[in-house]
Design a protein around this motif. Structure first.
Motif, short mmCIF file in Angstrom:
data_model
loop_
_atom_site.label_atom_id
_atom_site.label_comp_id
_atom_site.label_asym_id
_atom_site.label_seq_id
_atom_site.Cartn_x
_atom_site.Cartn_y
_atom_site.Cartn_z
N LYS A 1 -4.62 12.44 10.07
CA LYS A 1 -3.75 12.25 8.91
C LYS A 1 -2.29 12.42 9.31
N LEU A 2 -2.03 13.40 10.17
CA LEU A 2 -0.65 13.62 10.62
C LEU A 2 -0.16 12.44 11.45
N ASP A 28 -0.99 9.33 11.15
CA ASP A 28 -0.74 8.16 10.29
C ASP A 28 0.30 8.42 9.22
N SER A 29 0.87 9.62 9.21
CA SER A 29 1.88 9.94 8.19
C SER A 29 3.26 9.48 8.64
N ASP A 30 4.26 9.76 7.81
CA ASP A 30 5.64 9.41 8.16
C ASP A 30 6.37 10.59 8.78
N ARG A 87 4.17 13.19 15.57
CA ARG A 87 3.02 12.29 15.58
C ARG A 87 2.48 12.10 17.01
#
Length: 1508
Positions: free
Chosen positions: A430-431, A433-435, A441
């Motif tokens: 999730k991290l 694919d996050s902004d 990342r």
């Protein structure tokens, strides 16, 4: 070039008549070694022989003497040349018996045993020896017409079955071999069932392209001679295996087409027979070595038939055989033979110089040494997989969401907690694919890629908070450090290496006739590392499989972890850091280190630059070349890898690339340059050369460069100068070395040698040491002492037994002839710290009275792990009279121990050091040291030390499928040394306590802690019971009653308590609000009073509330000297009289006549002094005014209490909120920063235990578990059940409940780490006293106490010394106030003793705090010459003592010798005997303080006010 075999003239050969005069008559020991080649010219001219001889003689120190054919065949042996070493073997026409006569006369060292070559000429003898060595052979029988008359009717062959005398039968096909080993006319008989029909295939030596011919049709067996018949075996792939072995560890195998197939020889274009090089299996390699040993042939060939089911048999042994055209074979054979030739030189020269067997010269053969009695081996772990690590920083919220709140270091395993790791993996996705920021990342992606790969074995995740930086908002920590580690476990090659090493060790080291006896008594110890423990397990499993009758396959107790083998780098961290800085400066100096003296400054020459530096030339240029080659390697590897590919051992290709990329990054960064980078690159290059050489092709270029750098770094890692190497090696390996020597001593006569002076130690577990005793005209042995202990009550033991627990006695004759021992000791010195005095060992000196104990023999402390000491104690119980078949002890550790032990031998003057040993810096996988104890026919003992550098072969050589490099066989490092000499050479304290011949002992001062005591305890209870309040009387003033002085009052008090405890009417009438609670408290007080505890005291305070009368009743007891404490005092007093006071009776009386003993006002201290003094003066009574109280031992400055409280609070804070070591760039910077406020010992502890609170929780849970186990005992037995004279069951429960609540407050949950010493003391007390009752022995209570001890011992070893200061400055400051006045008094008294006419003795008995203060002042004041470090000493137990001995020389110069004993620092579960733990003998701390140096120990404070 033709080979000239003939000397110019026979007159130039050494005169045969000189044999009677010895070789020294015509050649000294420094001349060349003469290597004789006594074979027929055809063999001598062969290319393999020329190639090998050329390599052997390449150094110019070996001269070859060829024996011409005419000399061999026609000249008498009197005309043959005299040589040192002989290569001779039989071939057709060679006069073997004549050559044997020559060997019997000249006694050269024979590479191959000539006499045993006669056995090779008879196939019956060959098969007999093979079977005796448990080597598989075909089923066979012999028809020996040459030895007996054979009735031909007994030999029946009907075309299908061969029968001899009706019971020995073989079915066709079978093989018929002449018993003559040189007759190669072998026939194979086939029956009607054969595809080719009945007939015989006749084998013969190759003729052109034929090696056999088939003759069809029925035929009879041959009846014209003696033949051996064996079953015919179908071989795998129709190929025979020709094996060539060179002992001890090289085997070459070649497959060829079997001549039994069609008789056609396959040849290549050059006309040579086609042979395919193959790798032998482990069992085949084992057979090769056993064959060489069974026939005494170091160079040997034999034939193997491999069955389709992968089993095999040996069908022929050929003696000396060569591999043709294989240069690797030539190299290896020449290397082994050259080593043998050099070794033989020293042995032969010594023998011909008429040295006696007592001298045991270098090169002594094992046959000369006698029977092997014991073997101790220290080995490194085997080949391991590479280790890897990824370290990233993530928001702490991400970690907390999966694993909860992160307080300290948390480690989880992917294998053990897969669900948590999976949750963490999903969070990372999730991290990714996050902004979030790109850097964050990328960190998540690194972890995801690694966690996705299940081939990363042994993966663990570690989390800890990152230290808050100035930029953190609100000062809160928002980040966590996540470290992913993997690898480091034993590789498949390591498993294979270990298996081969185990069998090779059993077959090559242990005697064949007693091998199983040794294995039955085998013990294996290993460190806690997984690869080390796995190596030990595989080693044991292999031996259990190979020798099931001797080794129990499920006996896990024989393979145990030993904390002694845990290496703590902190012991030498500062010195290693200095060495590392110097090495880095050399590596980056960019200068040429040449071979000319002008290339160096005087300072550099004096400091002895690191070995290997000159070979590098310019190290900086080598570093740059290494960087260039690694850049090329990484680039090529990036193109070669398959993203989904897997390298050897399951390592992904991308991980291999990452590993090399990471190493290159570290190498480029000169600001963080560290020698560890070189070692890591070397390890990686060696691993990939062995396992991944095709994938990492550039490693072949990198390895030679990094190898040279690694030789420099590894060689200097633990010392540059010889003094550094010796000193650091001693600090690292002294524990292990002393354990090894003790193992040998136990095997020698059931107990270690007499000891008194000891080396440094690390753990509080020390060896009991003492004096030889003269009892009824002879030395006491262990059996005598055991008998005395069993038959005499403790209180009535004779004075002679007072030494039994303190002493370790040798058996008569165990040391050998004293005069022969002197021959080894004279002429050399121990260069560790001080000169060696061989006079100490002159046990037959006429000046020494036979009726008094002799001088101490210098020795060493054996600080060992729990398991080793337990085993050692068990061995001691056997006694010297027991018969032992042999002992085998194995230690598996890391390379540091092997290197350190080796350097101790190399850099100390050791008699018997092997002349041909060349120091090797790289102790590779499974390198090992072997200590062999031998006993001669006349009962004298000696030790041979052998060293193997392990798998130190070229990693690019051809390997089998298991990728296992062969292990070098151990070669002699020390040919022969007597065990007492070995014991003393490596004793850090080379001198025992003794006066020098020209000195006079002027005075002795000693400071003692009291003996074993009961725990200090108290019970508080609020009372309203009116009869009791009436007895207590008016409490407006607190009541204090000492039980021993108020007997009448106590009698009435006990009666009232009994009425209260057993009076049910009080409860029924409701006269007391909480009667149940009050009654329980009164029951405890009653138990105390009825137990008649020493020092029992009753206190009462008024507690009237709201007009209701009441009182607080306090019962105090404990802290009194126990029976065990009196026993300790009695023994120590007797030992002090015999070992510390002069042996001269007149001088001894002078000291006792002018003796004074001082104590403080504590009863246990006073009784310790009285009991000690009674034994000291025995059999005379002590003077009435001998023991006096002294205010110096009582009064303490007021400021001291505050300093101690602050130290305890600081320690508590560190343990509960430890510094985050992993937030630093590396451990070196962490230690540099924290060393100003934390001691090195505490930093070491925090490194190994980053979360100390977990240890506190474990101790607390163990206490609760003990309480739960005590509860059913209270129901089963009476609460007043006595647990010895000091405790009841009820009081034991009460004590541990109070300890639990004091340790962690039941309401607030606050930890009190200052209670750890009390818990530690309570465990030891219960182990020695409470658990001696029959109903507790063997109960779970004992096991729980053991677990508690193991849980708390490391904490106690940290807490106890640090309660007296966290840093050196704090410790000195506290010592100034606690012990400064006493130290000042000791210094003044010592100064007065120097000028008094009569010698005097001053003894001070006090509490533990004074001993800590003295020790801190001695070891931390900066006085040079101290032989101990403060970090070496952890626990100061009962009867810890310091001794100061004042000497005056003939030149009126004074010195003060300082000795120190840690007291009864033993494990009570191992070493307790039901009476008391023995007290350690004092070890030397300083050889001789001068009066000026003594003044440096005194604080710069005026203590005169304390001395009024």
């Amino acid at each position: 070039m033709p080979l000239n075999l003939r000397p110019t003239t026979l007159e130039q050969l050494p005169d045969f008549n000189l044999l009677s005069k010895g070789l020294s008559a015509h050649r000294d020991s420094s001349s060349q070694v003469l290597l004789g080649i006594c074979v027929l010219e055809k063999k001598a001219r062969s290319k393999p022989m020329r190639e090998i001889v050329k390599r052997i003689t390449s150094h110019g120190d070996i001269k070859v003497v060829y024996f011409p054919n005419d000399l061999i065949l026609h000249q008498p042996i009197e005309n043959w040349p005299v040589v040192d070493v002989l290569i001779s073997f039989y071939s057709d026409g060679f006069p073997l018996k004549k050559a044997i006569s020559y060997v019997d006369t000249v006694h050269p060292f024979c590479i191959n045993d000539l006499r045993l070559q006669q056995a090779l000429q008879d196939r019956r003898e060959v098969y007999s020896r093979l079977k005796g060595a448990k080597i598989p052979v075909a089923r066979h029988f012999a028809v020996s017409r040459d030895r007996m008359d054979i009735d031909e009717a007994d030999v029946v062959f009907d075309g299908s079955t061969l029968s001899f005398r009706g019971f020995q039968t073989l079915q066709t096909p079978f093989v018929e071999k002449p018993v003559d080993g040189e007759d190669h006319n072998v026939w194979i008989y086939f029956g009607p069932e054969s595809p080719c029909g009945p007939g015989v295939r006749r084998l013969f030596r190759k003729v052109d392209c034929k090696s056999s011919e088939f003759f069809p049709g029925p035929c009879d067996v041959r009846r014209d001679g003696a033949y051996l018949y064996e079953e015919f075996l179908e071989v795998k792939d129709a190929k025979d295996l020709k094996a060539y072995t060179v002992l001890p560890d090289y085997v070459h195998g070649e497959l060829r087409k079997t001549p039994a197939l069609d008789g056609i020889v396959e040849r290549d274009d050059r006309g040579k027979e086609v042979r395919e090089v193959c790798v032998l299996s482990h069992e085949e390699r084992r057979a090769a070595k056993m064959i060489g040993q069974a026939f005494g042939q170091r160079v040997c060939g034999f034939d193997i038939l491999r069955k389709p089911d992968k089993s095999f048999i040996v069908c022929d042994v050929n003696g000396w055989s060569f591999v043709k055209g294989d240069h690797h074979y030539y190299d290896h054979t020449a290397r082994v033979l050259r080593q043998l030739v050099i070794q033989a030189k020293s042995r032969l020269v010594a023998r011909h110089e008429n040295r006696t067997s007592e001298d045991m010269p270098p090169g002594t053969t094992e046959a000369d040494l006698g029977q092997l009695e014991a073997v101790v081996c220290v080995a490194r772990y085997a080949d391991r997989r590479p280790k890897g690590k990824i370290k990233v920083v993530l928001p702490i919220s991400i970690v907390n969401s999966v694993f909860g709140r992160v307080k300290a270091h948390t480690t989880i395993s992917r294998d053990r907690t897969p669900q948590k790791v999976l949750e963490f993996h999903e969070t990372l996705l999730k991290l990714r694919d996050s902004d979030a920021p790109a850097e964050l990342r990328e960190s998540a992606m690194q972890l995801v890629r690694a966690l996705d790969d299940e081939r990363l074995t042994n993966a663990t995740l570690t989390f800890h908070r990152k230290e808050c930086q100035a930029t953190c908002p609100s000062g809160k920590n928002t980040e966590a450090v996540v470290v992913l580690k993997w690898g480091g476990r034993l590789s498949h090659a390591g498993v294979s290496q270990t298996r081969e090493a185990a069998l090779a060790f059993a077959e090559g080291v242990l005697p064949a006739d007693r091998r199983e006896d040794f294995l039955k008594e085998m013990r294996i110890f290993h460190s806690s590392e997984a690869r080390t423990s796995r190596t030990a397990e595989v080693f044991y499993e292999t031996l259990a499989s190979a020798y099931p009758d001797a080794v129990a396959p499920a006996a896990q107790a024989l393979v145990t972890e030993d904390r002694m083998l845990q290496w703590k780098a902190g012991k030498v961290r500062l010195r290693r850091r200095k060495i590392d800085k110097k090495l880095v400066s050399i590596l980056l100096a960019n200068r040429v280190f040449g071979f000319q003296q002008s290339d160096y400054t005087d300072e550099e020459i004096a400091s002895l630059l690191p070995t290997g530096l000159k070979a590098l030339g310019n190290p900086t240029r080598a570093l740059k070349e290494l960087t260039r080659l690694m850049e090329r390697l990484v680039a090529d590897l990036g193109e070669a890898i398959d993203p989904e590919g897997v390298a050897c051992g399951g390592e992904p290709h991308r991980v291999v690339l990452w590993r090399w990329t990471h190493l290159l990054t570290r190498l480029r960064d000169e600001t963080c340059m560290h020698t560890a980078v070189i070692k890591d690159i070397y390890d990686a290059a060696k691993y990939d050369a062995i396992h991944n050489r095709q994938l990492v092709s550039g490693v072949s270029m990198v390895y030679p460069v990094v190898h040279g750098l690694a030789e420099l770094v590894i060689g200097a890692e633990y010392g540059i100068t010889p003094q550094d190497k010796r000193s650091l090696a001693n600090r690292i390996s002294s524990n292990l070395l002393n354990a090894i020597i003790t193992d040998l001593e136990l095997a020698m006569h059931g107990t270690p040698f007499i000891t008194a002076a000891n080396t440094r130690w690390q753990t509080p577990v020390l060896r009991s040491v003492g004096l030889p005793l003269n009892h009824k005209g002879s030395n006491l042995n262990i059996a005598d002492l055991a008998s005395i202990r069993e038959n005499d009550p403790v209180e009535n033991e004779p004075d002679i037994d007072a030494l039994s627990e303190f002493s370790v006695l040798s058996t008569p004759g165990g040391l050998g002839d004293p005069q022969s021992m002197m021959s080894d000791l004279r002429g050399f010195s121990v260069t560790v710290d001080t000169a060696f005095d061989p006079a100490t060992f002159d046990l037959s000196s006429p000046e020494m009275p036979q009726s008094v104990p002799r001088n101490f023999e210098t020795s060493s402390v054996v600080p060992v792990g729990l398991t080793h000491r337990e085993w050692e104690r068990q061995m001691r119980r056997q006694g010297p009279g027991d018969t032992r078949s042999g002992r085998l002890t194995m230690y598996f550790a890391d390379t540091t121990h092997i290197t350190a032990l080796t350097r101790l031998f190399l850099y100390t003057h050791v008699p018997g050091l092997s002349l041909n040993y060349r120091p090797v810096s790289d102790m590779s996988y499974l390198s090992h040291l072997v200590f062999k104890l031998y006993r001669t026919v006349d009962g004298k003992y000696s030790v041979r030390v052998e060293l193997s550098t392990g798998a130190s072969h070229n990693p690019f050589q051809a390997l089998g499928q298991d990728h296992a490099l062969p292990i070098d066989t151990a070669l002699p490092l020390i040919d022969c040394i007597k065990l007492p000499v070995l014991r003393n050479l490596f004793n850090r304290l080379a001198h025992s306590s003794r006066s020098r011949s020209e000195e006079t002992l002027k005075g002795i001062l000693a400071v003692f802690r009291h003996g074993d005591r009961t725990p200090k305890q108290k019970v508080k209870v609020r009372v309203q019971y009116s009869p009791l309040l009436g007895h207590l009387g008016d409490l407006r003033k607190d009541l204090v009653i000492k039980a021993e002085y108020e007997q009448d009052w106590m009698g009435r008090f006990v009666q009232i308590l009994e009425d209260a405890v057993y009076d049910a009417r009080v409860r029924d009438a409701g006269l007391v609000a909480d009667w149940a609670s009050e009654q329980a408290g009164l029951r405890q007080v009653l138990s105390c009073c009825k137990s008649t505890f020493d020092g029992l005291k009753i206190q009462a305070k008024d507690r009237t509330t709201n007009g209701v009368p009441g009182a607080l009743l306090i019962c105090k007891w404990g802290g009194s000297l126990t029976r065990a404490g009196r026993h300790q005092a009695k023994k120590l007093g007797a030992v002090f009289r015999e070992s510390v006071l002069p042996s001269d009776p007149v001088k001894k009386r002078q000291f006792l006549a002018n003796a004074k003993v001082y104590t403080n006002n504590e009863r246990r201290v006073h009784r310790s002094a009285i009991t000690f003094s009674q034994a000291l003066f025995s059999p005379d009574p002590i003077p009435a005014d001998l023991v006096q109280e002294n205010s110096l031992l009582i009064e303490q400055p007021k400021k001291l209490s505050g300093l101690l409280d602050k130290a305890k609070e600081d320690l508590r804070n560190v343990l509960l909120t430890p510094p985050d070591l992993y937030s630093y760039r590396n451990m070196a910077s962490a230690f540099d920063d924290l060393s100003t406020r934390l001691s090195p010992e505490l930093l070491d502890y925090l490194t190994e235990n980053p979360n100390p609170e977990a240890a506190l929780i474990e101790v607390y849970s163990q206490i609760e578990h003990l309480i739960r186990e005590l509860e059913p005992l209270l129901d089963k037995y009476s609460p007043e059940t006595n647990l010895g004279p000091h405790e009841t069951l009820d009081l034991m429960m009460s004590r541990w409940k109070k300890a639990r609540d004091d340790f962690k407050h039941p309401k607030t949950g606050v930890w009190d780490t200052s209670k750890i010493p009390d818990i530690f003391d309570g465990i030891k007390f219960d182990a020695l006293h409470s658990c001696r009752e029959d109903f507790l022995l063997g109960s779970p209570i004992v096991d729980t106490l053991k677990s508690m001890y193991e849980a708390v011992v490391d904490l106690a070893n940290i807490v106890i010394p640090h309660e007296y200061g966290m840093t050196a400055d704090e410790r000195l400051r506290i010592a100034t106030y606690s012990t400064g006045p006493l130290m000042y008094k000791l210094a003044r008294t010592a100064d007065n003793m120097m000028f008094e006419a009569v010698p005097s003795l001053r003894l001070y008995f006090t509490s533990e705090s004074h001993l800590h203060g003295i020790l801190n002042l001695l070891l931390m004041s900066g006085v040079e010459g101290m032989l101990l470090d403060r970090s070496d000493i952890v626990e100061l137990d009962f009867f810890t003592h310091v001794v100061f001995k004042v000497y005056e020389s003939a030149a009126s110069r004074f010195r003060i010798e300082v000795l120190f004993s840690t007291g009864a620092t033993h494990n009570p579960f191992r070493d307790g005997d039901g009476t008391a733990l023995s007290v350690e003998a004092p070890v030397l701390v300083h050889e001789g303080l001068t009066p000026a140096e003594l003044q440096k120990l005194l604080p710069s404070i005026d203590f005169s006010e304390f001395l009024r």
